[in-house]
Design a protein around this motif. Sequence first.
Motif, PDB file in Angstrom:
ATOM      1  N   LEU A  72      -1.311  29.881 -23.178  1.00 35.90           N
ATOM      2  CA  LEU A  72      -0.136  29.773 -24.032  1.00 35.90           C
ATOM      3  C   LEU A  72       0.793  28.657 -23.551  1.00 35.90           C
ATOM      4  N   GLN A  73       0.930  28.512 -22.247  1.00 34.23           N
ATOM      5  CA  GLN A  73       1.750  27.430 -21.704  1.00 34.23           C
ATOM      6  C   GLN A  73       1.189  26.064 -22.120  1.00 34.23           C
ATOM      7  N   TYR A  74      -0.124  25.903 -22.000  1.00 41.93           N
ATOM      8  CA  TYR A  74      -0.732  24.626 -22.374  1.00 41.93           C
ATOM      9  C   TYR A  74      -0.646  24.383 -23.873  1.00 41.93           C
ATOM     10  N   GLU A  75      -0.809  25.434 -24.673  1.00 39.79           N
ATOM     11  CA  GLU A  75      -0.711  25.274 -26.124  1.00 39.79           C
ATOM     12  C   GLU A  75       0.719  24.961 -26.541  1.00 39.79           C
ATOM     13  N   ASN A  76       1.702  25.510 -25.842  1.00 39.97           N
ATOM     14  CA  ASN A  76       3.103  25.180 -26.142  1.00 39.97           C
ATOM     15  C   ASN A  76       3.382  23.721 -25.848  1.00 39.97           C
ATOM     16  N   VAL A  77       2.800  23.177 -24.805  1.00 36.77           N
ATOM     17  CA  VAL A  77       2.965  21.757 -24.498  1.00 36.77           C
ATOM     18  C   VAL A  77       2.345  20.930 -25.614  1.00 36.77           C
ATOM     19  N   ASP A  78       1.166  21.329 -26.085  1.00 34.75           N
ATOM     20  CA  ASP A  78       0.513  20.615 -27.179  1.00 34.75           C
ATOM     21  C   ASP A  78       1.329  20.712 -28.464  1.00 34.75           C
ATOM     22  N   GLU A  79       1.932  21.867 -28.737  1.00 30.71           N
ATOM     23  CA  GLU A  79       2.736  22.047 -29.949  1.00 30.71           C
ATOM     24  C   GLU A  79       3.960  21.136 -29.926  1.00 30.71           C
ATOM     25  N   ASP A  80       4.569  20.996 -28.778  1.00 28.04           N
ATOM     26  CA  ASP A  80       5.747  20.134 -28.669  1.00 28.04           C
ATOM     27  C   ASP A  80       5.401  18.694 -29.022  1.00 28.04           C
ATOM     28  N   THR A 103      -6.556  46.252 -33.057  1.00 25.58           N
ATOM     29  CA  THR A 103      -6.193  47.658 -32.898  1.00 25.58           C
ATOM     30  C   THR A 103      -7.405  48.583 -32.941  1.00 25.58           C
ATOM     31  N   SER A 104      -8.545  48.112 -33.385  1.00 29.79           N
ATOM     32  CA  SER A 104      -9.737  48.955 -33.416  1.00 29.79           C
ATOM     33  C   SER A 104     -10.401  49.016 -32.054  1.00 29.79           C
ATOM     34  N   ALA A 105     -10.002  48.179 -31.111  1.00 29.95           N
ATOM     35  CA  ALA A 105     -10.583  48.183 -29.775  1.00 29.95           C
ATOM     36  C   ALA A 105     -10.113  49.424 -29.027  1.00 29.95           C
ATOM     37  N   SER A 106     -10.865  49.815 -27.996  1.00 34.00           N
ATOM     38  CA  SER A 106     -10.511  51.006 -27.242  1.00 34.00           C
ATOM     39  C   SER A 106      -9.331  50.753 -26.319  1.00 34.00           C
ATOM     40  N   PHE A 107      -9.077  49.513 -25.937  1.00 33.76           N
ATOM     41  CA  PHE A 107      -7.949  49.191 -25.070  1.00 33.76           C
ATOM     42  C   PHE A 107      -6.911  48.436 -25.876  1.00 33.76           C
ATOM     43  N   VAL A 108      -5.676  48.911 -25.852  1.00 33.68           N
ATOM     44  CA  VAL A 108      -4.592  48.259 -26.576  1.00 33.68           C
ATOM     45  C   VAL A 108      -3.570  47.783 -25.550  1.00 33.68           C
ATOM     46  N   ALA A 109      -3.174  46.525 -25.657  1.00 28.56           N
ATOM     47  CA  ALA A 109      -2.201  45.962 -24.720  1.00 28.56           C
ATOM     48  C   ALA A 109      -0.864  46.661 -24.886  1.00 28.56           C
ATOM     49  N   PRO A 110      -0.093  46.766 -23.812  1.00 32.22           N
ATOM     50  CA  PRO A 110       1.218  47.415 -23.906  1.00 32.22           C
ATOM     51  C   PRO A 110       2.158  46.644 -24.834  1.00 32.22           C
ATOM     52  N   PRO A 111       3.050  47.334 -25.517  1.00 31.00           N
ATOM     53  CA  PRO A 111       3.965  46.683 -26.456  1.00 31.00           C
ATOM     54  C   PRO A 111       4.821  45.607 -25.798  1.00 31.00           C
ATOM     55  N   LEU A 112       5.214  45.782 -24.528  1.00 25.63           N
ATOM     56  CA  LEU A 112       6.032  44.791 -23.853  1.00 25.63           C
ATOM     57  C   LEU A 112       5.313  43.452 -23.798  1.00 25.63           C
ATOM     58  N   ARG A 113       4.026  43.464 -23.550  1.00 26.92           N
ATOM     59  CA  ARG A 113       3.238  42.235 -23.484  1.00 26.92           C
ATOM     60  C   ARG A 113       3.222  41.547 -24.847  1.00 26.92           C
ATOM     61  N   LEU A 114       3.066  42.324 -25.906  1.00 31.66           N
ATOM     62  CA  LEU A 114       3.068  41.750 -27.251  1.00 31.66           C
ATOM     63  C   LEU A 114       4.411  41.109 -27.548  1.00 31.66           C
ATOM     64  N   TRP A 115       5.487  41.789 -27.171  1.00 30.09           N
ATOM     65  CA  TRP A 115       6.813  41.252 -27.434  1.00 30.09           C
ATOM     66  C   TRP A 115       7.005  39.943 -26.692  1.00 30.09           C
ATOM     67  N   ARG A 116       6.547  39.884 -25.455  1.00 30.42           N
ATOM     68  CA  ARG A 116       6.694  38.670 -24.678  1.00 30.42           C
ATOM     69  C   ARG A 116       5.899  37.528 -25.305  1.00 30.42           C
ATOM     70  N   LEU A 117       4.674  37.816 -25.791  1.00 26.69           N
ATOM     71  CA  LEU A 117       3.870  36.767 -26.429  1.00 26.69           C
ATOM     72  C   LEU A 117       4.550  36.238 -27.691  1.00 26.69           C
ATOM     73  N   ILE A 118       5.091  37.147 -28.473  1.00 27.92           N
ATOM     74  CA  ILE A 118       5.702  36.734 -29.739  1.00 27.92           C
ATOM     75  C   ILE A 118       6.986  35.950 -29.475  1.00 27.92           C
ATOM     76  N   THR A 119       7.808  36.421 -28.515  1.00 26.17           N
ATOM     77  CA  THR A 119       9.067  35.729 -28.253  1.00 26.17           C
ATOM     78  C   THR A 119       8.836  34.385 -27.599  1.00 26.17           C
ATOM     79  N   VAL A 120       7.833  34.271 -26.739  1.00 29.15           N
ATOM     80  CA  VAL A 120       7.537  32.982 -26.114  1.00 29.15           C
ATOM     81  C   VAL A 120       7.005  32.001 -27.163  1.00 29.15           C
ATOM     82  N   SER A 121       6.172  32.510 -28.064  1.00 28.85           N
ATOM     83  CA  SER A 121       5.575  31.654 -29.079  1.00 28.85           C
ATOM     84  C   SER A 121       6.598  31.190 -30.104  1.00 28.85           C
TER      85      SER A 121
END
Length: 105
Positions: free
Chosen positions: A58-66, A84-102
Amino acid sequence: MNGQADSEVDYKKKYRNLKRKLKFLIYEHECFQEELRKAQRKLLKVSRDKSFLLDRLLQYENVDEDSSGEQGHEKLVEDLVPDTSASFVAPPLRLWRLITVSSGS
């Protein structure tokens, strides 16, 4: 009276046999529990590695986006949201961080 003594012996044999089976099942259960704990530790390690690598990507893609503009921004966020159909779901905090960083500055 002799028939009654035979039935007691049968019950003792059945009891001992069931007791042996119970001990074996308890031992087997403990072995499976240990295997499960090992697999869970391995899954946790792999999940952490995946999270680290996604953050690094994500850091490298943000540099490319800039340098190239905001094109493809929505696709990036959709790709990083776990299925969401996978057996492992990432914690909501991680999703929030990805969305806010992006979507942040």
